[in-house]
Design an enzyme around this catalytic site. Structure first.
Site, PDB file in Angstrom:
ATOM      1  N   ASP A 137      44.583   7.293  33.265  1.00 34.80           N
ATOM      2  CA  ASP A 137      43.561   7.842  34.149  1.00 34.80           C
ATOM      3  C   ASP A 137      42.880   9.117  33.624  1.00 34.80           C
ATOM      4  OD1 ASP A 137      42.086   7.870  36.554  1.00 34.80           O
ATOM      5  OD2 ASP A 137      43.453   9.314  37.425  1.00 34.80           O
ATOM      6  N   CYS A 247      36.686  -1.893  49.596  1.00 31.29           N
ATOM      7  CA  CYS A 247      36.175  -2.892  48.641  1.00 31.29           C
ATOM      8  C   CYS A 247      37.308  -3.673  47.979  1.00 31.29           C
ATOM      9  CB  CYS A 247      35.244  -2.247  47.614  1.00 31.29           C
ATOM     10  SG  CYS A 247      36.062  -1.112  46.476  1.00 31.29           S
TER      11      CYS A 247
HETATM   12  C1  B12 Z   1      35.751   8.282  37.563  1.00 30.47           C
HETATM   13  C2  B12 Z   1      36.724   7.348  38.236  1.00 30.47           C
HETATM   14  C3  B12 Z   1      36.537   7.092  39.592  1.00 30.47           C
HETATM   15  C4  B12 Z   1      35.282   7.541  40.351  1.00 30.47           C
HETATM   16  C5  B12 Z   1      34.111   6.615  39.968  1.00 30.47           C
HETATM   17  C6  B12 Z   1      34.455   5.118  40.156  1.00 30.47           C
HETATM   18  C7  B12 Z   1      33.849   4.204  39.118  1.00 30.47           C
HETATM   19  N1  B12 Z   1      33.653   2.976  39.550  1.00 30.47           N
HETATM   20  O1  B12 Z   1      33.610   4.581  37.992  1.00 30.47           O
HETATM   21  C8  B12 Z   1      35.748   7.457  41.833  1.00 30.47           C
HETATM   22  C9  B12 Z   1      36.292   8.815  42.276  1.00 30.47           C
HETATM   23  C10 B12 Z   1      34.693   7.003  42.843  1.00 30.47           C
HETATM   24  C11 B12 Z   1      36.909   6.478  41.705  1.00 30.47           C
HETATM   25  C12 B12 Z   1      37.376   5.726  42.757  1.00 30.47           C
HETATM   26  C13 B12 Z   1      38.430   4.810  42.654  1.00 30.47           C
HETATM   27  N2  B12 Z   1      39.265   4.656  41.623  1.00 30.47           N
HETATM   28 CO1  B12 Z   1      38.958   5.483  39.889  1.00 30.47          CO
HETATM   29  N3  B12 Z   1      38.711   6.063  38.127  1.00 30.47           N
HETATM   30  C14 B12 Z   1      37.799   6.756  37.512  1.00 30.47           C
HETATM   31  C15 B12 Z   1      38.070   6.896  35.999  1.00 30.47           C
HETATM   32  C16 B12 Z   1      38.691   8.263  35.756  1.00 30.47           C
HETATM   33  C17 B12 Z   1      36.860   6.682  35.103  1.00 30.47           C
HETATM   34  C18 B12 Z   1      36.013   5.436  35.443  1.00 30.47           C
HETATM   35  C19 B12 Z   1      34.729   5.424  34.658  1.00 30.47           C
HETATM   36  O2  B12 Z   1      34.740   5.503  33.444  1.00 30.47           O
HETATM   37  N4  B12 Z   1      33.592   5.355  35.339  1.00 30.47           N
HETATM   38  C20 B12 Z   1      32.321   5.374  34.671  1.00 30.47           C
HETATM   39  C21 B12 Z   1      31.521   4.090  34.914  1.00 30.47           C
HETATM   40  C22 B12 Z   1      30.352   4.033  33.927  1.00 30.47           C
HETATM   41  O3  B12 Z   1      32.307   3.003  34.627  1.00 30.47           O
HETATM   42  P1  B12 Z   1      32.474   1.716  35.537  1.00 30.47           P
HETATM   43  O4  B12 Z   1      32.828   1.871  36.950  1.00 30.47           O
HETATM   44  O5  B12 Z   1      33.458   0.975  34.791  1.00 30.47           O
HETATM   45  O6  B12 Z   1      30.993   1.099  35.703  1.00 30.47           O
HETATM   46  C23 B12 Z   1      30.406   0.422  34.675  1.00 30.47           C
HETATM   47  C24 B12 Z   1      31.078  -0.857  34.334  1.00 30.47           C
HETATM   48  O7  B12 Z   1      31.251  -1.681  35.488  1.00 30.47           O
HETATM   49  C25 B12 Z   1      30.042  -1.282  33.408  1.00 30.47           C
HETATM   50  N5  B12 Z   1      30.280  -2.631  33.046  1.00 30.47           N
HETATM   51  C26 B12 Z   1      30.094  -3.775  33.699  1.00 30.47           C
HETATM   52  N6  B12 Z   1      30.496  -4.772  32.969  1.00 30.47           N
HETATM   53  C27 B12 Z   1      30.911  -4.266  31.815  1.00 30.47           C
HETATM   54  C28 B12 Z   1      31.431  -4.858  30.705  1.00 30.47           C
HETATM   55  C29 B12 Z   1      31.747  -4.084  29.612  1.00 30.47           C
HETATM   56  C30 B12 Z   1      32.286  -4.741  28.416  1.00 30.47           C
HETATM   57  C31 B12 Z   1      31.544  -2.656  29.671  1.00 30.47           C
HETATM   58  C32 B12 Z   1      31.791  -1.774  28.559  1.00 30.47           C
HETATM   59  C33 B12 Z   1      31.075  -2.068  30.828  1.00 30.47           C
HETATM   60  C34 B12 Z   1      30.772  -2.882  31.868  1.00 30.47           C
HETATM   61  O8  B12 Z   1      28.798  -0.990  33.922  1.00 30.47           O
HETATM   62  C35 B12 Z   1      28.996  -0.027  34.954  1.00 30.47           C
HETATM   63  C36 B12 Z   1      27.939   1.028  34.842  1.00 30.47           C
HETATM   64  O9  B12 Z   1      26.845   0.606  35.527  1.00 30.47           O
HETATM   65  C37 B12 Z   1      39.121   5.721  35.784  1.00 30.47           C
HETATM   66  C38 B12 Z   1      40.184   5.999  34.711  1.00 30.47           C
HETATM   67  C39 B12 Z   1      39.594   5.928  33.321  1.00 30.47           C
HETATM   68  N7  B12 Z   1      39.903   6.911  32.496  1.00 30.47           N
HETATM   69  O10 B12 Z   1      38.892   4.997  32.998  1.00 30.47           O
HETATM   70  C40 B12 Z   1      39.752   5.572  37.186  1.00 30.47           C
HETATM   71  C41 B12 Z   1      40.116   4.146  37.705  1.00 30.47           C
HETATM   72  C42 B12 Z   1      38.935   3.258  37.392  1.00 30.47           C
HETATM   73  N8  B12 Z   1      40.225   4.305  39.141  1.00 30.47           N
HETATM   74  C43 B12 Z   1      41.116   3.564  39.663  1.00 30.47           C
HETATM   75  C44 B12 Z   1      41.327   3.439  41.066  1.00 30.47           C
HETATM   76  C45 B12 Z   1      42.627   2.804  41.528  1.00 30.47           C
HETATM   77  C46 B12 Z   1      40.348   3.895  41.981  1.00 30.47           C
HETATM   78  C47 B12 Z   1      40.276   3.607  43.495  1.00 30.47           C
HETATM   79  C48 B12 Z   1      40.706   2.193  43.880  1.00 30.47           C
HETATM   80  C49 B12 Z   1      41.134   4.659  44.261  1.00 30.47           C
HETATM   81  C50 B12 Z   1      40.996   4.572  45.773  1.00 30.47           C
HETATM   82  N9  B12 Z   1      41.701   3.643  46.428  1.00 30.47           N
HETATM   83  O11 B12 Z   1      40.286   5.326  46.385  1.00 30.47           O
HETATM   84  C51 B12 Z   1      38.764   3.870  43.780  1.00 30.47           C
HETATM   85  C52 B12 Z   1      37.924   2.591  43.665  1.00 30.47           C
HETATM   86  C53 B12 Z   1      36.454   2.809  43.900  1.00 30.47           C
HETATM   87  C54 B12 Z   1      35.610   1.835  43.072  1.00 30.47           C
HETATM   88  N10 B12 Z   1      35.231   0.707  43.657  1.00 30.47           N
HETATM   89  O12 B12 Z   1      35.345   2.108  41.892  1.00 30.47           O
HETATM   90  C55 B12 Z   1      41.867   2.741  38.617  1.00 30.47           C
HETATM   91  C56 B12 Z   1      41.384   1.286  38.692  1.00 30.47           C
HETATM   92  C57 B12 Z   1      42.433   0.236  38.354  1.00 30.47           C
HETATM   93  C58 B12 Z   1      41.815  -1.142  38.346  1.00 30.47           C
HETATM   94  N11 B12 Z   1      42.551  -2.144  38.802  1.00 30.47           N
HETATM   95  O13 B12 Z   1      40.691  -1.334  37.926  1.00 30.47           O
HETATM   96  C59 B12 Z   1      41.502   3.496  37.293  1.00 30.47           C
HETATM   97  C60 B12 Z   1      41.376   2.609  36.071  1.00 30.47           C
HETATM   98  C61 B12 Z   1      42.623   4.554  37.086  1.00 30.47           C
HETATM   99  C62 B12 Z   1      43.893   3.958  36.498  1.00 30.47           C
HETATM  100  N12 B12 Z   1      44.342   4.401  35.337  1.00 30.47           N
HETATM  101  O14 B12 Z   1      44.510   3.083  37.066  1.00 30.47           O
HETATM  102  N13 B12 Z   1      37.376   6.424  40.446  1.00 30.47           N
END
Ligand code: B12
Length: 330
Positions: A137, A247
């Site tokens: 994380d 969600c």
């Molecule tokens: C910042 C963060 C948050 C933020 C932003 C959420 C988000 N969606 O990014 C907030 C505070 C809102 C949050 C909330 C939650 N989080 Co959080 N969070 C993180 C963190 C630290 C970084 C995520 C990140 O990089 N976000 C940046 C955006 C750009 O990334 P993204 O969501 O993945 O969105 C992109 C992708 O979907 C991408 N995409 C789509 N398809 C593809 C395909 C490829 C190949 C690629 C590259 C990208 C891609 O396009 C999107 C951009 O438009 C990670 C840990 C980590 N170091 O990765 C944990 C993490 C994602 N969180 C986690 C959890 C558990 C939660 C919550 C469930 C907690 C809760 N119950 O409240 C919620 C869920 C909310 C949600 N629906 O996302 C877990 C998820 C586990 C899992 N099964 O996926 C993680 C992985 C932590 C962990 N080590 O377990 N979180």
């Protein structure tokens, strides 16, 4: 040992350490389409400036660990049974606030870092002079992207990594390693035409499939936001005071998940729901003593009190979108 034999040995060790899933990806460049950059440029990270500050390092594991050849991703189920005690359920006389499931027990960083580092040492021992970096994380690594690449699951429409057997109720951990390991294939997207998560989000934070705008996300506001919560969103928070599971709760894959075998993630007494009156009367030191070692500490005393005040307003039915009953920070 060949890369395939090493990967097999590593997966056996991961299972011994009670990780539910272990996948491996070759350390090719992450995010070639700059999806993180686009998300940041749109402001979807809200005030999480630490995400923008570490953009380049997140997109290139070589910057974190030069010479990385493999990315190992593990998943650990945290799906715990709901608490039985009556005090864990809300009633009119004793209003309580909901805590998202991932925070019902011990802090997952504390619980998982030790076995992850042990697995890291196992990987490092596979090759002379090998180096590893382990994170859960908080490291500057795109964990969900690597999980998808390593075949641990697919990125669901709620943006979380999903699997048929565990839904999305699991934490991810990552090991960067300079060791060559046979990699796994990504899993196909299995969300199909389902849009339940997008429709259920009361603040419409899932602005497109797989894209969460943190500025609208209850989880972001109740955990990470250090300022005032936009008044027009407050009435939609219902009784969520730490994180949000909406969600995930509506996702069909999350309905029949086996309970975790990790007792650290089982609900501690009165931690799945927090007594709002008690929180209002809690000073900073008492808050710290009560929640040290749990994820709830992350929201800080001031944040939890703010969230509890909003839940109280919502409980009293006073708060409605855009008018009255909103909570301002002192
Ligand atoms: C910042 C963060 C948050 C933020 C932003 C959420 C988000 N969606 O990014 C907030 C505070 C809102 C949050 C909330 C939650 N989080 Co959080 N969070 C993180 C963190 C630290 C970084 C995520 C990140 O990089 N976000 C940046 C955006 C750009 O990334 P993204 O969501 O993945 O969105 C992109 C992708 O979907 C991408 N995409 C789509 N398809 C593809 C395909 C490829 C190949 C690629 C590259 C990208 C891609 O396009 C999107 C951009 O438009 C990670 C840990 C980590 N170091 O990765 C944990 C993490 C994602 N969180 C986690 C959890 C558990 C939660 C919550 C469930 C907690 C809760 N119950 O409240 C919620 C869920 C909310 C949600 N629906 O996302 C877990 C998820 C586990 C899992 N099964 O996926 C993680 C992985 C932590 C962990 N080590 O377990 N979180």
């Amino acid at each position: 040992m060949t890369p395939t034999e090493r990967a097999k040995a590593l997966k056996r060790e991961a299972a011994t350490l009670h990780f539910d899933v272990c996948g491996i990806a070759a350390a090719d460049p992450a995010d070639p389409q700059d999806l993180l950059g686009q998300w940041l440029a749109q402001g979807c990270h809200a005030d999480m400036n630490w995400l923008a500050a570490t953009k380049e390092i997140r997109q290139d594991v070589q910057r974190k660990l030069p010479g990385t050849r493999s990315v190992v991703v593990v998943a650990r189920n945290y799906y715990a049974p709901p608490p039985r005690a009556n005090s864990d359920y809300t009633d009119a006389a004793c209003p309580t606030g909901r805590v998202s499931r991932y925070a019902w027990g011990r802090d997952y960083h504390r619980a998982l870092l030790k076995p992850l580092r042990k697995l890291g040492r196992f990987v490092a021992a596979l090759e002379p002079h090998a180096r590893v970096y382990c994170c859960i994380d908080s490291g500057p690594v795109l964990e969900k992207f690597w999980a998808a690449r390593a075949g641990v699951g697919w990125i669901g429409k709620n943006s979380l990594v999903l699997r048929r057997d565990l839904g999305s109720w699991f934490f991810l951990g990552v090991i960067l390693a300079t060791v060559e390991l046979a990699s796994d294939r990504p899993m196909p997207d299995q969300c199909g035409s389902c849009t339940l998560c997008l429709e259920a989000c009361p603040t419409q934070a899932i602005v497109a499939p797989r894209t969460v705008d943190a500025r609208r996300c209850i989880s972001y506001h109740t955990i990470e936001n250090r300022n005032e919560i936009p008044p027009e969103l407050q009435g939609h928070f219902a009784d969520w005071i730490f994180g949000c599971d909406i969600c995930q709760d509506v996702c069909p894959y999350n309905r029949k998940v086996p309970y975790t075998t990790e007792t650290d993630f089982h609900a501690r007494p009165n931690q799945a729901r927090l007594d709002l009156d008690e929180l209002a009367a809690t000073d900073e030191e008492t808050f710290r003593n009560r929640f040290t070692g749990t994820p709830i500490l992350r929201a800080k005393h001031r944040g939890i009190q703010r969230n509890a005040a909003i839940a109280r307003e919502n409980h009293a039915g006073k708060s409605e979108e855009g008018r009255g009953g909103t909570v301002k920070l002192a």
